[in-house]
Design an enzyme around this catalytic site. Structure first.
Site, mmCIF file in Angstrom:
data_model
loop_
_atom_site.group_PDB
_atom_site.id
_atom_site.type_symbol
_atom_site.label_atom_id
_atom_site.label_comp_id
_atom_site.label_asym_id
_atom_site.label_seq_id
_atom_site.Cartn_x
_atom_site.Cartn_y
_atom_site.Cartn_z
ATOM 1 N N TYR A 34 0.850 -1.195 0.000
ATOM 2 C CA TYR A 34 0.000 0.000 0.000
ATOM 3 C C TYR A 34 0.884 1.242 0.000
ATOM 4 C CZ TYR A 34 -3.785 -3.166 1.543
ATOM 5 O OH TYR A 34 -4.701 -4.181 1.661
ATOM 6 N N SER A 74 -15.524 -4.688 2.521
ATOM 7 C CA SER A 74 -16.740 -5.101 3.218
ATOM 8 C C SER A 74 -17.928 -4.174 2.954
ATOM 9 C CB SER A 74 -16.469 -5.221 4.722
ATOM 10 O OG SER A 74 -15.938 -4.028 5.212
ATOM 11 N N ARG A 79 -11.761 7.884 5.439
ATOM 12 C CA ARG A 79 -10.964 9.018 4.967
ATOM 13 C C ARG A 79 -10.837 10.092 6.025
ATOM 14 N NH1 ARG A 79 -11.199 9.986 -0.985
ATOM 15 N NH2 ARG A 79 -11.922 8.057 -1.906
#
Length: 320
Positions: free
Chosen positions: A56, A199, A274
């Protein structure tokens, strides 16, 4: 609220903070300061488990996790992953060392193989060799448990021949349920935790993306099958049917979807945020209790989408 991670004795939360977005690659409009605040807000709201990966943002996500949580390291669980270009013995040892340094810690609670060997045209390394490295890391105290991600049931069973696997991380949501066919029964039988990623179906289950939504250039969701054609239309209809249930519980569609997911056998849900507000809202999904009739009703609505999907467990048309 806490639950056990496989047979490891490690305690995880049903809602897990996911940090794919924090690495920025494949996502747009992500702010470091807000992500760090979101992780702190999640921790303050009772989430103790944080999932990241070396890939990532090439380690950037791991560094942000350390920035956010270093002061509470002894009270949180770090889960990270080794990418399939690092699955030879020495590569695993080195990759783990890199993750430890970026996470500013001397142990990783859950270390996972991110994708099976050979994925993305990487070298096919025998699982026995990769597991030997992971077992050695565990013996050295550098990792506390071993997990896999994006493995089939056969691959999971093969890995389990060479050491204790405490978790599998598949894509799993109300709109993406392939894991239930053969992986879930195997996990129930062998006491392996299912840590669901995507999810919220990459945000589709929030209900925020209407029929006319257009994603920004570079957003990974443009390749997500669920956001395309008839699948997307069926999803919109299903969301309309889910809304009254969410209203009854005075919760959002996202919270309802997460509540259903963590009510499934062995399953905890990874969800990103976020900003702090999203993180707190996600954490609150653990408080939503659905009765058996509601779980069944949600299951039926969900199948109006999932019954039309093919058996391919990968959610994106990466080649597209």
């Amino acid at each position: 609220m806490a639950r056990l991670l496989g047979k490891s004795g490690i305690t995880i939360t049903p809602i897990i903070f996911g940090t794919w977005q924090a690495g920025k690659t494949g996502w747009v409009g992500i702010e470091d300061a807000e992500v760090i605040q979101a992780m702190r807000a999640a921790y303050d709201a009772g989430v103790t488990t944080f999932d990241t990966a070396e890939i990532y943002g090439n380690g950037y996500s791991e560094e942000l996790v350390a920035q956010a949580l270093h002061s509470v390291r002894d009270r949180v669980v770090y889960a990270t992953k080794v990418f399939p270009n690092h699955l030879e013995y020495q590569q695993v040892m080195d990759a783990c060392e890199g993750s430890l340094q970026r996470l500013k810690t001397d142990y990783i609670d859950l270390y996972q193989i991110h994708w099976p060997a050979g994925s993305f045209k990487n070298k096919v390394v025998p699982i026995e060799e990769t597991m030997r490295a992971l077992n050695d890391l565990k013996q050295q105290g550098k990792i506390r448990s071993i997990g896999v991600s994006n493995f089939s049931k056969e691959q999971l069973a093969e890995a389990a021949q060479y050491g204790q696997i405490d978790s599998i991380q598949p894509p799993y949501s109300l709109f993406w349920r392939q894991v239930e066919q053969d992986i879930m029964p195997y996990c129930v039988e062998n006491d392996i935790s299912i840590i669901a990623y995507s999810s919220l179906a990459q945000g589709l289950l929030t209900g925020k993306f209407g029929p006319d939504h257009k994603f920004a250039e570079g957003d990974i969701r443009t390749k997500n099958k669920l956001f395309q054609g008839e699948h997307f239309q069926r999803a919109q209809k299903a969301l309309d049917q889910l809304r009254p249930i969410a209203d009854r519980h005075n919760c959002t569609l996202a919270q309802l979807s997460l509540a259903w997911l963590i009510a499934q056998p062995q399953t905890s849900a990874i969800v990103g945020a976020r900003n702090p507000d999203q993180a707190v809202q996600n954490a609150a999904a653990a408080e939503v209790t659905l009765n058996p009739d509601e779980l069944e009703e949600i299951d039926r609505i969900s199948r109006s989408v999932t019954d039309h999907l093919d058996a391919d467990p990968v959610m994106w048309n990466f080649a597209a």
